[in-house]
Design an enzyme around this catalytic site. Structure first.
Site, PDB file in Angstrom:
ATOM      1  CG  ASN A   1      -2.364   1.327   1.438  1.00 27.75           C
ATOM      2  OD1 ASN A   1      -3.025   1.581   0.622  1.00 27.75           O
ATOM      3  ND2 ASN A   1      -1.757   1.842   2.515  1.00 27.75           N
ATOM      4  CD  GLU A   2      -2.137   5.740   0.374  1.00 29.04           C
ATOM      5  OE1 GLU A   2      -1.423   6.026   1.419  1.00 29.04           O
ATOM      6  OE2 GLU A   2      -2.847   5.971   0.553  1.00 29.04           O
TER       7      GLU A   2
ATOM      8  CD  GLU B   1      -6.730   3.581   1.244  1.00 31.57           C
ATOM      9  OE1 GLU B   1      -6.391   5.029   2.347  1.00 31.57           O
ATOM     10  OE2 GLU B   1      -5.957   2.834   1.751  1.00 31.57           O
TER      11      GLU B   1
ATOM     12  CE  LYS C   1      -7.556  13.120   8.846  1.00 34.43           C
ATOM     13  NZ  LYS C   1      -5.961  13.007   8.473  1.00 34.43           N
TER      14      LYS C   1
END
Ligand code: BG6
Length: 475
Positions: free
Chosen positions: A160-161, A375, A435
């Site tokens: 991921n990323e 996402e 968040k």
């Protein structure tokens, strides 16, 4: 029969599983950080997180209830191999079998990421991604997962990323190992991509039914003007933010102009000629694109290279957006805020057109490779009022981005699926639990971790239903 469009939502193991020391799981660098580091500014851990480890059946039932036909999740490396390599933890293997079986029972396709930031501490202690051995340890772990779960998983993601993760780890320094050093950033980046290519090669050997991709946090780059200097800044920002991942993942080699530019700053002694073939043979079947925001840049003026986080909820002046440097890459570009932009509560520019532009760019630059939006979402401060969470801001955000995606699909973009970040509220790394991104609210103040579907959950359910009723349902 065509494969149906996948409508789903996403999570990551460390952010939702909890059970940090249960079921034979090993320690990770994030456990170590959240328990011991003074840099854990919100003083929270993911020891329990959303407790997906114990509540996965309820969460998967809710997915089904909202008409989703795919679930993006990750496997915790340390739950499978507590020391990163060597001894396999059978309890960890059994846990993921139960999760995949439950998904299959509801006819929900698993989209599984092998590395979503949490690394076994034993490997981190030996240099983590700065150590080439980690890339080979990752390939061993990936092979084990393919062999175990290969007949239950349709979509695999290697890592991921790479950009966002390593920028936080080695640029901003707000994620462990808290380094701010550009050469170490580049070194870790090279091994992260090597790991991904090695895992793809392992996957190909087994000739499994699924497909394999990588997830990239795309940031389409826009210049403040069209001058020659700005065009150079845009190209360099595109290299730093996108191309060093997309080029090797899809085409099997790093962008030459970027490598030349980097070499002016430090020797690329970690780049090995003998790895070229691994990159060539380790290209992906699809791209997973995480889209949150764009990058707005101007030519470099002065100062040392430095990376700042946006997305943290900290503004320089309340209520008034001031143009500030978000990133300074010496000799290349400066990333700035657009003073006319619209920003979320957490200081992220809301720019749906960027998703449209990104999808068309992928179509043109990367021979229309299949894409999943893995996402897309917005972090908000939220409260339950009269038993409900009225998250209209999230609905507006998602609606704008889904429209942008559909507009790009009308222009031929090869999009196969869309995932909201996140399935339910979870641990937002250094931002802790304030968040919230979920379609389902999790009451972290209550031991029961009660789930309450938000207004966006019902909105998404209806959107998927209408999409299918319009004749788009090919299952
Ligand atoms: C993506 C990550 O970068 O963005 C997620 O893949 C992350 O793991 C999400 O949670 C939102 O970022 P943040 O820092 O606001 O939680």
């Amino acid at each position: 029969m065509n494969t149906p469009f996948l409508w789903g939502s996403a999570t990551a193991a460390y952010q939702c599983e909890g059970a940090w020391n249960q079921g034979g799981k090993g320690n990770t660098q994030w456990d170590n950080f959240s328990h011991n580091s003074p840099l854990n500014i919100h003083h929270v851990t993911a020891d329990t997180a959303s407790d997906f480890y114990h509540r996965y059946e309820e969460d998967i039932r809710l997915l089904k209830e909202s008409n989703q036909n795919s679930f993006r999740m990750s496997i915790s490396w340390a739950r499978i191999l507590p020391e990163g390599t060597g001894t396999v933890n059978s309890e960890g293997i059994a846990f993921y079998h139960r999760v995949f079986d439950c998904l299959n029972q509801y006819n929900i396709k698993a989209n599984v990421t092998l590395f979503h930031y949490d690394m076994p501490m034993a490997l981190e202690a030996q240099g983590g991604w700065e150590n080439e051995k980690t890339a080979y340890a990752f390939a061993e772990y990936a092979r084990l997962c393919f062999q175990e779960f290969g007949d239950k998983v349709d979509l695999w993601v290697t890592v991921n990323e790479p950009v966002y993760n390593l920028m936080c780890c080695y640029g901003v320094g707000n994620y462990p190992p808290h380094v701010t050093d550009t050469k170490r950033f580049a070194l870790a980046g090279y091994h992260y991509m090597l790991a991904s290519a090695l895992a793809v090669k392992e996957f190909r050997k087994l000739q499994l039914k699924g497909k394999i991709g990588i997830v990239h946090d795309i940031h389409p780059v826009y210049g403040v003007n069209d001058s020659k200097e700005c065009q150079f800044a845009v190209r360099m920002a595109d290299n730093v933010l996108n191309n060093w991942v997309l080029e090797p993942a899809v085409n099997g080699c790093f962008p030459q102009d970027f490598m030349t530019e980097l070499e002016m700053h430090f020797p690329l002694d970690f780049v090995k000629k003998q790895n070229d073939m691994i990159f060539k043979e380790g290209t992906v079947d699809f791209l997973g694109i995480n889209y949150y925001t764009r990058a707005f840049v101007k030519p470099y003026t002065d100062g040392e290279t430095c990376f700042n986080e946006n997305n943290s909820g900290v503004r320089q002046e309340d209520g008034h957006i001031v143009s500030k440097k978000l990133m300074n890459v010496k000799g290349m570009f400066e990333r700035v805020e657009d003073p006319d932009g619209t920003f979320s509560d957490w200081d992220m520019e809301i720019y749906p057109e960027g998703l449209y532009d990104s999808l068309l760019l992928i179509k043109d630059r990367y021979h229309n490779i299949p894409v999943y939006i893995t996402e897309n979402g917005i972090g908000l401060h939220e409260r339950v009022i009269n038993g409900e969470i009225n998250d209209t801001e999230r609905i507006d955000f998602l609606q704008m981005h889904i429209s942008a995606m559909q507009k790009a699909m009308m222009q031929g973009a090869n999009v196969k699926g869309y995932y909201v970040w996140s399935t339910f509220d979870l641990y937002s790394w250094v931002n802790g639990y304030d968040k919230r991104y979920g379609l389902v609210y999790v009451d972290f103040s209550d031991e029961k971790l009660t789930r309450i579907p938000k207004k966006s959950f019902y909105w998404y359910k209806n959107l998927i239903q209408s999409y299918r009723m319009e004749g788009n349902h090919e299952e």
